[in-house]
Design a protein around this motif. Structure first.
Motif, PDB file in Angstrom:
ATOM      1  N   ASP A   1       0.848  -1.191   0.000  1.00 36.35           N
ATOM      2  CA  ASP A   1       0.000   0.000   0.000  1.00 36.35           C
ATOM      3  C   ASP A   1       0.883   1.240   0.000  1.00 36.35           C
ATOM      4  O   ASP A   1       1.800   1.361   0.809  1.00 36.35           O
ATOM      5  N   SER A   2       0.617   2.165  -0.888  1.00 39.28           N
ATOM      6  CA  SER A   2       1.341   3.436  -0.929  1.00 39.28           C
ATOM      7  C   SER A   2       0.465   4.499  -0.271  1.00 39.28           C
ATOM      8  O   SER A   2      -0.590   4.858  -0.804  1.00 39.28           O
ATOM      9  N   LEU A   3       0.896   4.989   0.879  1.00 41.56           N
ATOM     10  CA  LEU A   3       0.122   5.954   1.650  1.00 41.56           C
ATOM     11  C   LEU A   3       0.889   7.263   1.776  1.00 41.56           C
ATOM     12  O   LEU A   3       2.124   7.284   1.786  1.00 41.56           O
TER      13      LEU A   3
ATOM     14  N   ALA B   1      -8.559  20.294  -0.937  1.00 45.97           N
ATOM     15  CA  ALA B   1      -8.965  19.771   0.376  1.00 45.97           C
ATOM     16  C   ALA B   1      -9.348  18.297   0.272  1.00 45.97           C
ATOM     17  O   ALA B   1      -9.109  17.510   1.201  1.00 45.97           O
ATOM     18  N   GLY B   2      -9.958  17.917  -0.868  1.00 53.71           N
ATOM     19  CA  GLY B   2     -10.264  16.503  -1.063  1.00 53.71           C
ATOM     20  C   GLY B   2      -9.012  15.651  -1.111  1.00 53.71           C
ATOM     21  O   GLY B   2      -8.987  14.533  -0.595  1.00 53.71           O
ATOM     22  N   LEU B   3      -7.945  16.164  -1.719  1.00 48.78           N
ATOM     23  CA  LEU B   3      -6.666  15.445  -1.719  1.00 48.78           C
ATOM     24  C   LEU B   3      -6.104  15.313  -0.307  1.00 48.78           C
ATOM     25  O   LEU B   3      -5.577  14.272   0.076  1.00 48.78           O
ATOM     26  N   GLU B   4      -6.229  16.382   0.474  1.00 53.84           N
ATOM     27  CA  GLU B   4      -5.695  16.368   1.831  1.00 53.84           C
ATOM     28  C   GLU B   4      -6.451  15.386   2.724  1.00 53.84           C
ATOM     29  O   GLU B   4      -5.872  14.791   3.635  1.00 53.84           O
ATOM     30  N   ARG B   5      -7.757  15.215   2.464  1.00 50.81           N
ATOM     31  CA  ARG B   5      -8.533  14.265   3.266  1.00 50.81           C
ATOM     32  C   ARG B   5      -8.209  12.820   2.918  1.00 50.81           C
ATOM     33  O   ARG B   5      -8.428  11.922   3.731  1.00 50.81           O
ATOM     34  N   SER B   6      -7.682  12.591   1.731  1.00 49.47           N
ATOM     35  CA  SER B   6      -7.352  11.227   1.326  1.00 49.47           C
ATOM     36  C   SER B   6      -6.114  10.738   2.070  1.00 49.47           C
ATOM     37  O   SER B   6      -5.146  11.477   2.257  1.00 49.47           O
ATOM     38  N   ARG B   7      -6.131   9.490   2.464  1.00 50.62           N
ATOM     39  CA  ARG B   7      -4.965   8.918   3.162  1.00 50.62           C
ATOM     40  C   ARG B   7      -3.842   8.563   2.196  1.00 50.62           C
ATOM     41  O   ARG B   7      -2.767   8.152   2.610  1.00 50.62           O
ATOM     42  N   TYR B   8      -4.098   8.703   0.906  1.00 49.41           N
ATOM     43  CA  TYR B   8      -3.096   8.315  -0.080  1.00 49.41           C
ATOM     44  C   TYR B   8      -2.182   9.467  -0.501  1.00 49.41           C
ATOM     45  O   TYR B   8      -1.136   9.225  -1.094  1.00 49.41           O
ATOM     46  N   PHE B   9      -2.572  10.721  -0.218  1.00 45.48           N
ATOM     47  CA  PHE B   9      -1.813  11.862  -0.727  1.00 45.48           C
ATOM     48  C   PHE B   9      -1.419  12.815   0.394  1.00 45.48           C
ATOM     49  O   PHE B   9      -2.126  12.951   1.403  1.00 45.48           O
ATOM     50  N   SER B  10      -0.268  13.450   0.167  1.00 45.72           N
ATOM     51  CA  SER B  10       0.202  14.525   1.036  1.00 45.72           C
ATOM     52  C   SER B  10       0.534  15.715   0.133  1.00 45.72           C
ATOM     53  O   SER B  10       1.663  15.850  -0.340  1.00 45.72           O
TER      54      SER B  10
END
Length: 373
Positions: A47-49, A69-78
């Motif tokens: 898994d790439s987190l 903000a949707g990207l920030e809420r995802s556990r996959y992206f920083s």
């Protein structure tokens, strides 16, 4: 009959005393599998987190802020903001980000028009697996954001196809649930083959094989007395690994414990038989240990389907994988853990393991001559 049983029990006792006096055997049989499972379970993940991704917004506004903000809420992206595309490209060349999201100036105007807002996703393709995962994660975040914005604004989302996916056997998509059975196979391969690869060779090097051969014991009694204790030791290590996989890593055990035990016993017998065959043929502990690692551990890691998908291998390599017991055991464990008792998968692989165990044990007995030659 009685004298044969007495001889066998005496040899069995001798082997247990030798194991007890050699802490390395207990460490390899029980402690090493537990340590390796901890290292692999916590250290290896498919898994790439929290992937670092550079974000360039040409025209900041509430809509672009909502998407970021949707990207920030995802556990996959920083997400990491950059003022211009040049700075983001330099960051990706330096390895600071894995991808660049470039939101063009007319993103707001075309944001919800059939889901084709103008943006660019530039992905670092050095690691092809991570690049594919990142692209898939982004498509998921993009689709979710489009649907959320459409619901918020009261506008219909015009997409040509709406995909409703269902995931069987591993709905949480946890790679640990998939990797834990494979790690158990690696452990059992290492324990079974490496331990018995040393026992016969060690007797020859120490000169005790001549003493054994001067007694009325048969070679079959010697082989079975050396296999039995290590079989018990290996099954104990297997039990420790299963408990750890379920308790620590949350791997589901949907199949029968009895089927799991039978599959483990057959695989362990094939590994022990291969170790005995190597040990009987070489009569050198150093050579036997090296050959055991090359002939068992490496194929179990590379050619068993534990890490690399067998279906994606070239046809000659796919056919070559059928020669290794680990291939069948990986399939069995992943089926028993994640899918349950699927007999159409379990029975053919159990038969294959039985045949391989008979082959290796039979050939180990055949080449072990009761002589000093």
């Amino acid at each position: 009959m009685r004298s044969g049983l007495v001889r066998f029990l005496a040899l069995w006792k001798k082997e247990w005393i030798q194991i007890w006096r050699d802490p390395a055997s207990i460490a390899i049989g029980v402690v090493l599998p537990a340590v390796l499972l901890l290292i692999y379970g916590y250290g290896i993940s498919l898994d790439s987190l929290r992937l670092p991704i550079g974000v360039v917004v040409e025209n900041p506004n509430p809509l672009t802020a909502s998407f970021v903000a949707g990207l920030e809420r995802s556990r996959y992206f920083s997400p990491e903001p950059y003022g211009a595309i040049g700075g983001a490209e330099e960051a990706m060349r330096d390895g600071k980000v894995e991808a660049i999201l470039w939101l063009w100036s007319d993103f707001t105007r075309r944001g919800l028009r059939e889901g084709n807002a103008p943006l660019s996703l530039i992905v670092n393709g050095v690691d092809a697996n991570t690049a594919r995962l990142l692209e898939g994660y982004f498509q998921g975040v993009w689709s979710q954001w489009l649907q959320w914005e459409a619901n918020t604004s009261g506008q219909p989302l015009l997409l040509p196809v709406e995909v409703e996916s269902r995931i069987w056997f591993n709905p949480a998509l946890e790679s640990r649930h998939y990797l834990a059975p494979g790690v158990i196979v690696i452990n059992m391969t290492l324990v079974g083959a490496l331990l018995t690869a040393l026992v016969i060779a060690r007797e020859w090097e120490r000169g005790t094989m001549e003493a054994l051969l001067s007694t009325p014991v048969s070679m079959a009694e010697i082989l079975w007395s050396k296999t039995g204790p290590y079989f018990v030791l290996g099954m104990g290590g297997m039990a420790v690994c299963v408990v750890m996989a379920v308790a620590l890593f949350g791997a589901p055990l949907l199949g029968s414990v009895w089927v799991l035990s039978l599959a483990s016993a057959l695989f362990l017998l094939s590994s022990l038989g291969m170790g005995l065959l190597i040990s009987s043929a070489l009569r050198s502990t150093f050579l036997a240990s090296m050959v055991a690692i090359v002939a068992t551990f490496l194929p179990a890691f590379i050619l068993s389907g534990f890490i690399f998908d067998i279906a994606s291998m070239p046809e000659p390599i796919r056919l070559f994988t059928y020669l290794f017991a680990a291939r069948y055991f990986v399939t069995l464990l992943q089926t028993i853990f994640l899918a349950g008792n699927v007999w159409s998968v379990i029975l053919p692989n159990l038969v294959a393991l039985f045949l391989m165990a008979a082959f290796f044990l039979g050939n180990a007995w055949r080449i072990s001559r009761r002589s000093l030659e």
